[in-house]
Design a protein around this motif. Structure first.
Motif, short mmCIF file in Angstrom:
data_model
loop_
_atom_site.label_atom_id
_atom_site.label_comp_id
_atom_site.label_asym_id
_atom_site.label_seq_id
_atom_site.Cartn_x
_atom_site.Cartn_y
_atom_site.Cartn_z
N ALA A 104 44.07 38.77 42.53
CA ALA A 104 44.44 38.16 43.80
C ALA A 104 45.22 39.14 44.66
O ALA A 104 45.86 40.08 44.14
N ALA A 105 45.21 38.92 45.98
CA ALA A 105 45.86 39.84 46.91
C ALA A 105 47.36 39.98 46.62
O ALA A 105 47.92 41.07 46.70
N ALA A 106 48.00 38.87 46.28
CA ALA A 106 49.45 38.91 46.02
C ALA A 106 49.77 39.85 44.86
O ALA A 106 50.71 40.65 44.92
N GLN A 107 48.95 39.76 43.84
CA GLN A 107 49.15 40.58 42.64
C GLN A 107 48.97 42.07 42.96
O GLN A 107 49.75 42.91 42.52
N VAL A 108 47.94 42.37 43.77
CA VAL A 108 47.68 43.75 44.17
C VAL A 108 48.85 44.27 44.99
O VAL A 108 49.37 45.38 44.77
N GLY A 109 49.32 43.43 45.92
CA GLY A 109 50.42 43.83 46.80
C GLY A 109 51.69 44.10 46.01
O GLY A 109 52.37 45.11 46.24
N ASP A 110 52.01 43.20 45.08
CA ASP A 110 53.21 43.37 44.26
C ASP A 110 53.15 44.66 43.46
O ASP A 110 54.13 45.42 43.41
N HIS A 144 47.75 50.04 53.82
CA HIS A 144 47.47 49.70 55.22
C HIS A 144 46.67 48.42 55.35
O HIS A 144 46.72 47.75 56.36
N ARG A 145 45.89 48.15 54.33
CA ARG A 145 45.09 46.91 54.36
C ARG A 145 45.26 46.19 53.03
O ARG A 145 45.25 46.83 51.97
N LEU A 146 45.47 44.91 53.10
CA LEU A 146 45.55 44.10 51.88
C LEU A 146 44.98 42.73 52.24
O LEU A 146 45.64 41.93 52.87
N GLU A 147 43.70 42.51 51.88
CA GLU A 147 43.02 41.29 52.37
C GLU A 147 42.32 40.56 51.24
O GLU A 147 41.51 41.17 50.54
N PRO A 148 42.64 39.30 51.07
CA PRO A 148 41.82 38.54 50.11
C PRO A 148 40.40 38.40 50.66
O PRO A 148 40.23 38.12 51.86
N ARG A 149 39.42 38.66 49.82
CA ARG A 149 38.03 38.47 50.26
C ARG A 149 37.73 36.98 50.35
O ARG A 149 38.24 36.19 49.54
N ASP A 150 36.89 36.59 51.31
CA ASP A 150 36.51 35.18 51.41
C ASP A 150 35.80 34.76 50.13
O ASP A 150 35.06 35.54 49.54
N VAL A 151 36.06 33.55 49.75
CA VAL A 151 35.35 33.01 48.58
C VAL A 151 33.86 32.97 48.90
O VAL A 151 33.45 32.40 49.91
N ASP A 152 33.09 33.60 48.08
CA ASP A 152 31.65 33.66 48.35
C ASP A 152 30.93 32.62 47.50
O ASP A 152 30.54 32.87 46.37
N LEU A 153 30.79 31.41 48.10
CA LEU A 153 30.14 30.33 47.37
C LEU A 153 28.69 30.63 47.08
O LEU A 153 28.14 30.23 46.06
N GLU A 154 28.07 31.35 48.01
CA GLU A 154 26.66 31.68 47.81
C GLU A 154 26.48 32.48 46.52
O GLU A 154 25.52 32.28 45.78
N GLU A 155 27.44 33.36 46.28
CA GLU A 155 27.38 34.17 45.06
C GLU A 155 27.49 33.27 43.83
O GLU A 155 26.76 33.42 42.85
N VAL A 156 28.38 32.28 43.88
CA VAL A 156 28.51 31.33 42.76
C VAL A 156 27.21 30.56 42.58
O VAL A 156 26.71 30.40 41.46
N PHE A 157 26.68 30.13 43.71
CA PHE A 157 25.43 29.36 43.68
C PHE A 157 24.30 30.17 43.05
O PHE A 157 23.59 29.69 42.16
#
Lengths: 321, 266
Positions: free
Chosen positions: A271-277, A287-300
């Motif tokens: 998760a982003a928080a863990q990476v940031g910590d 410079h960039r720390l962004e959680p990726r959008d949940v990709d439901l299509e990938e799960v599907f």
């Protein structure tokens, strides 16, 4: 388009639920639908999802009494479709719609109005609801695919049914049409109706459905709320640093699984928080720390891929962190 | 049942097929009426052939009865289209969604084929009388439109046409593939049955079989046969002929109900 569809049955406190019980259909020795069980609750839009050939249409045809199950049953409000006295007033449905090209849209509606117990006034109301005003007296042969979908939907709604079952209703709709359909389906659910919508693409209905029933090869692979489906999605964080070497050392130290992404790295399963910590602790500038959008299509896709083992409720290993 | 019938009536009248086909039948029989009336009057008068000329009222009933003998493909086709059209345009699913009782759907179509058949019966008889009567009155022994016998032939022709339409509807339920149904109806009415009637009639003992062919039964119902004038005089009595036609309709409908309408559809 502004008026609601109905005046009569929407006051029904609870619309009938759909219950599919061990439904099986065998064609020529091969099961098209194989022991499928799921329920569809009122007051929500349920997406019935699966790749083409997964058995969605076959299931819907059995639910609507057009095909006879080899085993099992599909019930609407505790009865099969054909056991309802006027089924079109209980279940509104649109399969891949068939139209006589020489018949006008209005005449198509009028042709099926009488068994639904309604008259021409209701047909006119529905023409307005689905946005076919001005085109209703033209022959359907000249209609676009999107107009046919709208007419099919209007036909399904003739009997003002508390249960609505639509097979791939977004096919052929333009982007505005899809937004319109989404609002309409949301409105049906808000009115307390039971709504089941099939699609071969989760993305198409992702913003419409509350629940998902996912099938592959005739079997149930997942049934849950959309939110629970999102829990199965793999987490990833996009990170970039002006000090690539320091970031590289951090990744190696943490044993993160990464892939190059744009100017930085995509960190999988963290998760982003863990990476940031971790970066802060290691003194690595980010410079960039962004959680990726949940990709439901990938799960599907993962759930329905040929190698995926069917599992109705067990979380996918990837979701276990 | 009433709702299903209204549904079928709306389906029927909301496309152009029924009146295009009725117009074609009118035009075709008007043409046939003119040709046959001429050949029985003007041409027969010129000929020195040994064939006994058809004269008087018999000439009138023979020509008027042609609505059945040469026109029965039209009501058969129209009836079959009531069913095959739903399969061709895939509206059968919607039909069964609003009325899942498949027997009711089939019965509603059979009921609607009665007024439809009436339209074809009238189109055919009006068409043939419109051209044949003036020719018979001018060159022959008269149009005989004042005769009760002639009116009985005309009336029974309409009844036979109604029965043909009902038979066509039943046949459509058996053979739902529209193109195949049209081809079979045309081949049967234009080749198979005429040849079978002549061939069976020519064989001793089999003439009794020929009268049960649908076209021969219709001739029996009308009591006048174009084929009868060709030497094959044997026909069923009127009541039996009507029963035979009804049996064809019921038989096809039953087979359609037990085959087509038992399958998974839509």
């Amino acid at each position: 388009m502004t008026s609601t569809t109905s005046t009569s049955t929407t006051s029904t406190p609870s619309a009938p639920a759909i219950e599919v019980e061990a439904l099986t259909k065998v064609y020529g020795g091969l099961p098209a639908v194989d022991g499928l069980s799921f329920t569809v609750r009122p007051g929500a839009v349920t997406g019935f999802l699966g790749p083409n050939g997964a058995g969605k249409t076959t299931t819907i045809r059995m639910l609507l009494g057009l095909a006879e199950p080899t085993a099992g049953r599909a019930l609407i409000g505790g009865r099969t479709y054909r056991e309802h006295r006027r089924p079109a007033t209980v279940v509104g449905s649109s399969l891949e719609p068939g139209f006589h090209p020489g018949r006008s849209g209005m005449d198509h509606l009028r042709s099926f109005a009488a068994p639904c117990g309604v008259g021409a006034a209701r047909c006119r109301e529905l023409v307005a609801l689905v946005g076919l005003e001005g085109a209703e007296h033209r022959r359907v042969g000249g209609y676009s695919m999107g107009m046919r979908q709208r007419l099919g939907l209007a036909t399904a709604l003739l009997g003002d049914p508390p249960v609505i079952v639509l097979d791939e209703p977004a096919n052929g709709l333009d982007p505005q049409g899809i937004v319109w359909l989404r609002h309409l389906l949301r409105q049906f659910a808000a009115e307390g109706r039971t709504v089941l919508v099939s699609s071969h693409a989760l993305r198409e209905v992702q913003h419409t459905v509350d629940d998902v029933v996912i099938v592959a090869r005739g079997r149930l692979v997942h049934a849950s709320s959309l939110a629970s489906l999102a829990d199965l999605a793999a987490v990833a964080t996009y990170v970039s640093s002006p000090d690539g070497a320091a970031l590289g050392r951090l990744v190696a130290h943490q044993a993160w699984r990464v892939a190059p992404h744009e100017s930085g790295l995509l960190v999988h399963d963290v998760a982003a928080a863990q990476v940031g910590d971790a970066a802060f602790a290691a003194g690595v500038p980010l410079h960039r720390l962004e959680p990726r959008d949940v990709d439901l299509e990938e799960v599907f896709l993962r759930l329905t891929s040929p190698t995926s083992a069917p599992s109705a409720t067990a979380p996918h290993p990837a979701a276990v962190r | 049942m009433g709702a299903a019938i209204r549904s079928e009536l709306t389906k029927l009248t909301s496309t152009r097929m029924w009146w295009v086909l009725a117009l074609a039948m009118f035009g075709y029989l008007a043409f046939i009426g003119a040709v046959m009336a001429f050949s029985l009057t003007v041409a027969a008068g010129d000929s020195t052939a040994a064939v006994a000329p058809v004269e008087g009222e018999a000439a009138a009933t023979t020509v008027y009865g042609l609505v059945n003998a040469v026109g029965y493909a039209f009501p058969l086709l129209a009836g079959s289209l009531l069913v095959t059209g739903e399969f061709r345009h895939r509206t059968i699913a919607q039909t069964l969604l609003v009325e899942p009782r498949r027997t009711v759907v089939l019965l509603a179509k059979l009921v609607v084929s009665v007024p439809l058949g009436l339209v074809y019966g009238l189109a055919g008889t009006v068409g043939i009388v419109a051209t044949a009567a003036p020719v018979l009155a001018w060159q022959g022994d008269g149009a005989h439109l004042g005769s009760g016998d002639v009116w009985r032939v005309l009336g029974l022709t309409v009844v036979a046409t109604v029965l043909w339409t009902v038979i066509g509807t039943g046949f459509g339920a058996v053979l739902t593939q529209q193109v195949a149904a049209i081809v079979v109806i045309l081949v049967f009415t234009q080749f198979v049955e005429p040849i079978a009637r002549v061939a069976l009639g020519a064989i001793d003992g089999l003439g009794r079989v020929a009268v049960f062919l649908p076209g021969a039964a219709a001739d029996g119902l009308i009591g006048s046969s174009f084929f009868g004038q060709l030497g094959d005089g044997e026909l069923l009595p009127r009541w039996a002929a009507a029963l035979v036609m009804l049996a064809y309709a019921a038989g096809f409908a039953l087979v359609g109900r037990l085959t087509t309408l038992r399958r998974d559809l839509g």
